[in-house]
Scaffold this motif. Structure first.
Motif, PDB file in Angstrom:
ATOM      1  N   VAL A  48       0.814  -1.188   0.046  1.00 10.30           N
ATOM      2  CA  VAL A  48       0.058  -0.071   0.011  1.00 10.30           C
ATOM      3  C   VAL A  48       0.878   1.179   0.018  1.00 10.30           C
ATOM      4  CG1 VAL A  48      -1.919   1.385   1.264  1.00 10.30           C
ATOM      5  CG2 VAL A  48      -1.729  -1.116   1.294  1.00 10.30           C
ATOM      6  N   VAL A  49       1.705   1.150   0.825  1.00 11.83           N
ATOM      7  CA  VAL A  49       2.867   2.405   0.793  1.00 11.83           C
ATOM      8  C   VAL A  49       3.513   2.322  -0.554  1.00 11.83           C
ATOM      9  CG1 VAL A  49       5.095   3.088   1.818  1.00 11.83           C
ATOM     10  CG2 VAL A  49       3.552   2.193   3.412  1.00 11.83           C
ATOM     11  N   LEU A  50       3.867   1.368  -1.372  1.00 11.69           N
ATOM     12  CA  LEU A  50       4.446   1.646  -2.561  1.00 11.69           C
ATOM     13  C   LEU A  50       3.293   2.137  -3.608  1.00 11.69           C
ATOM     14  CD1 LEU A  50       6.749  -1.593  -3.141  1.00 11.69           C
ATOM     15  CD2 LEU A  50       7.229   0.795  -3.067  1.00 11.69           C
ATOM     16  N   TYR A  51       2.215   1.758  -3.519  1.00 14.94           N
ATOM     17  CA  TYR A  51       1.124   2.177  -4.396  1.00 14.94           C
ATOM     18  C   TYR A  51       1.167   3.677  -4.200  1.00 14.94           C
ATOM     19  CZ  TYR A  51      -3.370   3.201  -6.188  1.00 14.94           C
ATOM     20  OH  TYR A  51      -4.446   4.094  -6.960  1.00 14.94           O
ATOM     21  N   CYS A  52       0.843   4.170  -2.954  1.00 14.64           N
ATOM     22  CA  CYS A  52       0.858   5.495  -2.731  1.00 14.64           C
ATOM     23  C   CYS A  52       2.187   6.317  -3.183  1.00 14.64           C
ATOM     24  CB  CYS A  52       0.658   5.767  -0.976  1.00 14.64           C
ATOM     25  SG  CYS A  52      -0.918   5.261  -0.349  1.00 14.64           S
ATOM     26  N   LEU A  53       3.312   5.778  -2.908  1.00 15.83           N
ATOM     27  CA  LEU A  53       4.600   6.381  -3.503  1.00 15.83           C
ATOM     28  C   LEU A  53       4.513   6.516  -4.845  1.00 15.83           C
ATOM     29  CD1 LEU A  53       6.946   5.236  -0.957  1.00 15.83           C
ATOM     30  CD2 LEU A  53       6.244   7.453  -0.988  1.00 15.83           C
ATOM     31  N   ARG A  54       4.016   5.355  -5.391  1.00 18.52           N
ATOM     32  CA  ARG A  54       4.040   5.399  -6.972  1.00 18.52           C
ATOM     33  C   ARG A  54       3.129   6.548  -7.541  1.00 18.52           C
ATOM     34  NH1 ARG A  54       5.999   2.077 -10.702  1.00 18.52           N
ATOM     35  NH2 ARG A  54       6.382   0.579  -9.243  1.00 18.52           N
ATOM     36  N   LYS A  55       1.963   6.671  -7.030  1.00 17.45           N
ATOM     37  CA  LYS A  55       1.129   7.625  -7.611  1.00 17.45           C
ATOM     38  C   LYS A  55       1.453   9.079  -7.070  1.00 17.45           C
ATOM     39  CE  LYS A  55      -3.841   7.895  -7.243  1.00 17.45           C
ATOM     40  NZ  LYS A  55      -4.409   7.825  -8.688  1.00 17.45           N
ATOM     41  N   TRP A  56       2.273   9.489  -6.041  1.00 18.31           N
ATOM     42  CA  TRP A  56       2.919  10.577  -5.724  1.00 18.31           C
ATOM     43  C   TRP A  56       3.893  10.711  -6.845  1.00 18.31           C
ATOM     44  CZ3 TRP A  56       3.295   9.886   0.048  1.00 18.31           C
ATOM     45  CH2 TRP A  56       2.143   9.820   0.646  1.00 18.31           C
ATOM     46  N   GLU A  57       4.696   9.822  -7.414  1.00 23.22           N
ATOM     47  CA  GLU A  57       5.916   9.945  -8.173  1.00 23.22           C
ATOM     48  C   GLU A  57       5.192  10.358  -9.590  1.00 23.22           C
ATOM     49  OE1 GLU A  57       9.582   8.928  -9.875  1.00 23.22           O
ATOM     50  OE2 GLU A  57       9.174   9.305  -7.892  1.00 23.22           O
ATOM     51  N   THR A  58       4.119   9.546 -10.050  1.00 23.14           N
ATOM     52  CA  THR A  58       3.522   9.683 -11.350  1.00 23.14           C
ATOM     53  C   THR A  58       2.671  11.200 -11.372  1.00 23.14           C
ATOM     54  OG1 THR A  58       1.506   8.470 -10.880  1.00 23.14           O
ATOM     55  CG2 THR A  58       3.710   7.406 -11.967  1.00 23.14           C
ATOM     56  N   ASP A  59       1.936  11.493 -10.412  1.00 18.17           N
ATOM     57  CA  ASP A  59       1.260  12.753 -10.549  1.00 18.17           C
ATOM     58  C   ASP A  59       1.913  14.105  -9.800  1.00 18.17           C
ATOM     59  OD1 ASP A  59       1.225  12.739  -7.540  1.00 18.17           O
ATOM     60  OD2 ASP A  59      -0.838  12.148  -7.867  1.00 18.17           O
ATOM     61  N   GLY A  60       3.203  13.928  -9.568  1.00 16.25           N
ATOM     62  CA  GLY A  60       4.039  15.047  -9.133  1.00 16.25           C
ATOM     63  C   GLY A  60       3.737  15.481  -7.803  1.00 16.25           C
ATOM     64  N   THR A  61       2.841  14.757  -6.790  1.00 16.08           N
ATOM     65  CA  THR A  61       2.588  15.356  -5.467  1.00 16.08           C
ATOM     66  C   THR A  61       3.654  15.440  -4.634  1.00 16.08           C
ATOM     67  OG1 THR A  61       0.469  14.354  -5.701  1.00 16.08           O
ATOM     68  CG2 THR A  61       1.193  14.946  -3.656  1.00 16.08           C
ATOM     69  N   TRP A  62       4.938  14.732  -4.883  1.00 19.63           N
ATOM     70  CA  TRP A  62       6.019  14.775  -4.154  1.00 19.63           C
ATOM     71  C   TRP A  62       6.455  16.371  -4.227  1.00 19.63           C
ATOM     72  CZ3 TRP A  62      10.472  16.571  -6.299  1.00 19.63           C
ATOM     73  CH2 TRP A  62      10.419  16.282  -7.891  1.00 19.63           C
ATOM     74  N   GLY A  63       6.369  16.877  -5.366  1.00 17.75           N
ATOM     75  CA  GLY A  63       7.015  18.454  -5.687  1.00 17.75           C
ATOM     76  C   GLY A  63       6.080  19.355  -4.823  1.00 17.75           C
ATOM     77  N   ALA A  64       4.955  19.090  -4.101  1.00 10.78           N
ATOM     78  CA  ALA A  64       4.159  20.194  -3.557  1.00 10.78           C
ATOM     79  C   ALA A  64       4.898  20.126  -2.133  1.00 10.78           C
ATOM     80  CB  ALA A  64       2.833  19.932  -3.442  1.00 10.78           C
TER      81      ALA A  64
END
Length: 76
Positions: A48-64
């Motif tokens: 589940v953690v990997l799923y969330c991190l991958r989603k943040w990776e692909t949609d750019g959420t990490w940059g916010a």
């Protein structure tokens, strides 16, 4: 409109911390899967953690989010 396009293009060229440190998100995920297989990461929760991190990776959420001192704060 031009400013928005420039921000989107910039977001595509800037790599996330995970991609920067591991070369790609897939390399990070492979390492995590190996650790799950070795029992060092929880096999039930960590996917589940990997799923969330991958989603943040692909949609750019990490940059916010930006690191300020010892805490992470939402950037504007």
């Amino acid at each position: 409109m031009l400013g928005r396009v420039q921000r989107l293009e910039h977001a595509r060229t800037v790599r996330s911390p995970i991609s920067r440190d591991y070369g790609s998100f897939d390399a990070f995920a492979a390492e995590c899967e190996a650790l799950m297989g070795a029992g060092k990461l929880d096999r039930h929760d960590f996917p589940v953690v990997l799923y969330c991190l991958r989603k943040w990776e692909t949609d750019g959420t990490w940059g916010a989010w930006q690191r300020r001192g010892q805490t992470w704060e939402h950037g504007r």
